[in-house]
Motif scaffolding. Structure first.
Motif, mmCIF file in Angstrom:
data_model
loop_
_atom_site.group_PDB
_atom_site.id
_atom_site.type_symbol
_atom_site.label_atom_id
_atom_site.label_comp_id
_atom_site.label_asym_id
_atom_site.label_seq_id
_atom_site.Cartn_x
_atom_site.Cartn_y
_atom_site.Cartn_z
ATOM 1 N N ARG A 171 0.866 -1.136 0.149
ATOM 2 C CA ARG A 171 0.101 -0.208 -0.028
ATOM 3 C C ARG A 171 0.835 1.093 0.061
ATOM 4 N N ARG A 172 2.008 1.178 0.765
ATOM 5 C CA ARG A 172 2.996 2.452 0.690
ATOM 6 C C ARG A 172 3.335 2.751 -0.778
ATOM 7 N N ALA A 173 3.604 1.568 -1.293
ATOM 8 C CA ALA A 173 4.118 1.870 -2.889
ATOM 9 C C ALA A 173 2.810 2.343 -3.679
ATOM 10 N N GLU A 174 1.865 1.915 -3.476
ATOM 11 C CA GLU A 174 0.768 2.503 -4.129
ATOM 12 C C GLU A 174 0.468 4.141 -3.821
ATOM 13 N N PHE A 175 0.536 4.417 -2.697
ATOM 14 C CA PHE A 175 0.276 5.697 -2.312
ATOM 15 C C PHE A 175 1.536 6.635 -3.357
ATOM 16 N N GLU A 176 2.870 6.178 -3.125
ATOM 17 C CA GLU A 176 3.915 6.745 -3.768
ATOM 18 C C GLU A 176 3.566 6.799 -5.257
ATOM 19 N N ALA A 177 3.151 5.801 -5.871
ATOM 20 C CA ALA A 177 2.974 5.676 -7.442
ATOM 21 C C ALA A 177 1.666 6.604 -7.750
ATOM 22 N N ASP A 178 0.643 6.844 -6.934
ATOM 23 C CA ASP A 178 -0.411 7.662 -6.902
ATOM 24 C C ASP A 178 0.286 9.096 -7.067
ATOM 25 N N GLY A 179 0.931 9.318 -6.072
ATOM 26 C CA GLY A 179 1.613 10.566 -5.912
ATOM 27 C C GLY A 179 2.412 10.978 -7.287
ATOM 28 N N PHE A 180 3.130 10.128 -7.673
ATOM 29 C CA PHE A 180 3.741 10.492 -8.846
ATOM 30 C C PHE A 180 2.826 10.765 -10.119
ATOM 31 N N ALA A 181 1.789 10.050 -10.141
ATOM 32 C CA ALA A 181 0.788 10.405 -11.290
ATOM 33 C C ALA A 181 0.183 11.583 -10.917
ATOM 34 N N LYS A 182 -0.056 12.177 -10.047
ATOM 35 C CA LYS A 182 -0.518 13.314 -9.658
ATOM 36 C C LYS A 182 0.572 14.279 -9.894
ATOM 37 N N SER A 183 1.898 14.201 -9.704
ATOM 38 C CA SER A 183 2.778 15.065 -10.166
ATOM 39 C C SER A 183 2.760 15.336 -11.682
ATOM 40 N N ILE A 184 2.335 14.250 -12.459
ATOM 41 C CA ILE A 184 2.460 14.276 -13.714
ATOM 42 C C ILE A 184 1.275 15.027 -14.635
ATOM 43 N N TYR A 185 -0.140 14.713 -13.856
ATOM 44 C CA TYR A 185 -1.153 15.111 -14.511
ATOM 45 C C TYR A 185 -1.935 15.695 -13.805
ATOM 46 N N GLY A 186 -1.684 16.100 -12.395
ATOM 47 C CA GLY A 186 -2.700 16.598 -11.490
ATOM 48 C C GLY A 186 -3.664 15.466 -10.824
ATOM 49 N N LYS A 187 -4.518 15.809 -9.975
ATOM 50 C CA LYS A 187 -5.117 14.915 -9.248
ATOM 51 C C LYS A 187 -6.429 14.438 -9.743
ATOM 52 N N GLU A 188 -7.091 15.299 -10.694
ATOM 53 C CA GLU A 188 -8.198 14.900 -11.484
ATOM 54 C C GLU A 188 -8.380 13.800 -12.157
ATOM 55 N N PRO A 189 -7.531 13.444 -13.076
ATOM 56 C CA PRO A 189 -7.574 12.440 -14.000
ATOM 57 C C PRO A 189 -7.617 11.023 -13.182
ATOM 58 N N MET A 190 -6.654 11.051 -12.031
ATOM 59 C CA MET A 190 -6.514 9.732 -11.317
ATOM 60 C C MET A 190 -7.762 9.599 -10.522
ATOM 61 N N VAL A 191 -8.133 10.553 -9.753
ATOM 62 C CA VAL A 191 -9.427 10.495 -8.987
ATOM 63 C C VAL A 191 -10.538 9.995 -9.850
ATOM 64 N N SER A 192 -10.693 10.524 -10.834
ATOM 65 C CA SER A 192 -11.735 9.924 -11.789
ATOM 66 C C SER A 192 -11.594 8.503 -12.261
ATOM 67 N N ALA A 193 -10.245 8.177 -12.597
ATOM 68 C CA ALA A 193 -10.078 6.792 -12.924
ATOM 69 C C ALA A 193 -10.225 5.847 -11.754
ATOM 70 N N LEU A 194 -9.700 6.284 -10.565
ATOM 71 C CA LEU A 194 -10.095 5.438 -9.593
ATOM 72 C C LEU A 194 -11.674 5.170 -9.140
ATOM 73 N N THR A 195 -12.301 6.369 -9.313
ATOM 74 C CA THR A 195 -13.782 6.151 -9.092
ATOM 75 C C THR A 195 -14.468 5.440 -10.080
ATOM 76 N N LYS A 196 -13.949 5.412 -11.192
ATOM 77 C CA LYS A 196 -14.565 4.414 -12.389
ATOM 78 C C LYS A 196 -14.118 3.224 -12.160
ATOM 79 N N LEU A 197 -13.071 2.838 -11.609
ATOM 80 C CA LEU A 197 -12.695 1.413 -11.346
ATOM 81 C C LEU A 197 -13.246 1.229 -10.423
ATOM 82 N N SER A 198 -13.421 1.580 -9.366
ATOM 83 C CA SER A 198 -14.187 1.361 -8.244
ATOM 84 C C SER A 198 -15.787 0.756 -8.653
ATOM 85 N N ARG A 199 -16.362 1.789 -9.298
ATOM 86 C CA ARG A 199 -17.688 1.589 -9.722
ATOM 87 C C ARG A 199 -17.800 0.473 -10.597
ATOM 88 N N ASP A 200 -16.869 0.260 -11.808
ATOM 89 C CA ASP A 200 -17.043 -0.841 -12.768
ATOM 90 C C ASP A 200 -16.676 -2.181 -12.108
#
Length: 412
Positions: free
Chosen positions: A349-378
């Motif tokens: 889980r620590r690694a997942e948080f770090e990878a999320d933080g990297f994605a946020k640094s590249i594209y901002g938080k919105e695309p990753m938040v939206s992707a996680l929400t869709k993955l949870s829903r689907d």
């Protein structure tokens, strides 16, 4: 009954009791908040979708409790009732020696798999079909089983012969050689699996979306990631679940997207998911996992050496055949690994948080938040998991916690 045997039986039953308790907690957590999604998801997850995910979680926990009880019953049955008669049967046809030891392990693996097969059928054609996930046909299921069995026999019979020969040839040091060989095999599989084994079960085709591919290649270049290719896997032939991953090592690295994921997510969300996977590469998480696995292998081989030296079979009133000792050791290891899962999950889980933080640094938080929400829903992932259950069974942080971390002000 010896102290060692009593301790193993206790560990198996205690692990099963803990598993049933944790799964009951998860069911209660899903049912308690079934009627409405958490407030932070009120605009993205409908009450109907949330109720469906809760129902899926409860149904999955019910099946999982059955699997836990069956696992414990089978483990106890092997040690208390089945191993002795099985050995007595095999020794009538095979003289004591390497082949008999290998035959014991292979026979146990086959019978054990057949005993667990009915629940696998219920999961695939019952639970997953009921909630609209399953695309596997009975023919595909049988074919996958046959391929898996053939691969297991092809890989593990030679390894078992090598293991038992080494233990006989060098009783004091075989386990060190076994450990080195196991690590070498682990590294080799990072290359063999994506290029040889995975294509036996799924089709992998190059990504054809030119615009998306160009954006991905630009991201790879920015991150200094040399990929062996961008591939789409035909996951939809078996399930509607979505995912993405990169596999391989060195120049053999390849990035794989489930076709189900590409169909359900926007380009920005897919790129955020890719950035997350690249985060694992940038932070060296694959290397860390290999070192962690090597550490567990070292401890495992040391424990197996001790089991061989002390004659673990005798503790259960069984012959001290290496095959029997290996089966006992693997059976005893399962509850220990279960109890260690909070530690291994914490590292993951620590690694997942770090990878999320990297994605946020590249594209901002919105695309990753939206992707996680869709993955949870689907994928019908519950948004209200029990924390203690998640501690033992979630290798990834629950989506609400990941999203909350992404929403934090720092780094926004």
């Amino acid at each position: 009954m010896s102290f060692v045997a009593a301790a193993v039986y206790f560990a198996i039953l205690a692990s099963a009791a803990l598993g049933v308790y944790l799964k009951a907690r998860q069911s209660r957590a899903a049912r308690a908040d079934r009627d409405a999604p958490p407030p932070e998801f009120a605009e993205t997850i409908t009450p109907q979708e949330h109720r469906r995910s809760a129902d899926y979680t409860v149904a999955r926990m019910r099946l999982s409790v059955g699997e836990t009880l069956l696992d414990a019953a089978i483990s106890v049955a092997w040690l208390a009732f089945l191993l002795g008669p099985l050995y007595a049967l095999l020794v009538q046809f095979i003289a004591p020696g390497l082949t008999l030891s290998v035959a014991v392990v292979v026979a146990v693996a086959i019978v054990d798999h057949l005993l667990r097969l009915p629940l696998s059928l219920v999961e695939t054609f019952g639970l997953e079909a009921r909630f609209g996930f399953n695309r596997t046909t009975p023919f595909m299921f049988v074919l996958d089983e046959a391929k898996g069995a053939a691969l297991w026999l092809l890989f593990f019979i030679p390894l078992l012969y090598g293991l038992f020969f080494a233990a006989r040839f060098s009783p004091d040091y075989w386990w060190l050689a076994g450990f080195v060989a196991a690590v070498a095999l682990l590294l080799a599989m990072t290359v063999i699996y994506p290029s040889v084994i995975a294509p036996m079960f799924n089709q992998f085709s190059p990504l054809e979306d030119a615009a998306l591919k160009a954006r991905m290649e630009e991201l790879l270049a920015r991150c200094g990631f040399q990929s062996g290719g961008l591939y789409v896997m035909d996951a939809s032939t078996r399930s509607t679940h979505g995912n993405a991953y990169f596999s391989g090592f060195g120049k053999a690295k390849r990035i794989v997207f489930f076709d189900t994921l590409l169909r359900k997510h926007s380009a920005d969300e897919i790129l955020a998911i890719l950035a997350h996977e690249l985060g694992h590469y940038k932070f060296g998480h694959v290397r860390q996992r290999i070192f962690q696995a090597a550490g567990f292998l070292f401890i495992g081989f040391a424990a197996l050496h001790l089991a061989f030296t002390r004659g673990l079979g005798g503790a259960f009133g069984l012959p001290n055949d290496p095959g029997i000792i290996l089966v006992i050791a693997l059976t005893a290891a399962a509850p220990i690994l279960h109890l260690l899962s909070p530690l291994t999950n914490f590292l993951s889980r620590r690694a997942e948080f770090e990878a999320d933080g990297f994605a946020k640094s590249i594209y901002g938080k919105e695309p990753m938040v939206s992707a996680l929400t869709k993955l949870s829903r689907d994928n019908l992932s519950t948004l209200t998991p029990d924390r203690l259950y998640a501690l033992f069974y979630y290798s990834h942080p629950p989506a609400p916690i990941r999203i909350a971390a992404l929403e934090e002000a720092r780094g926004a």
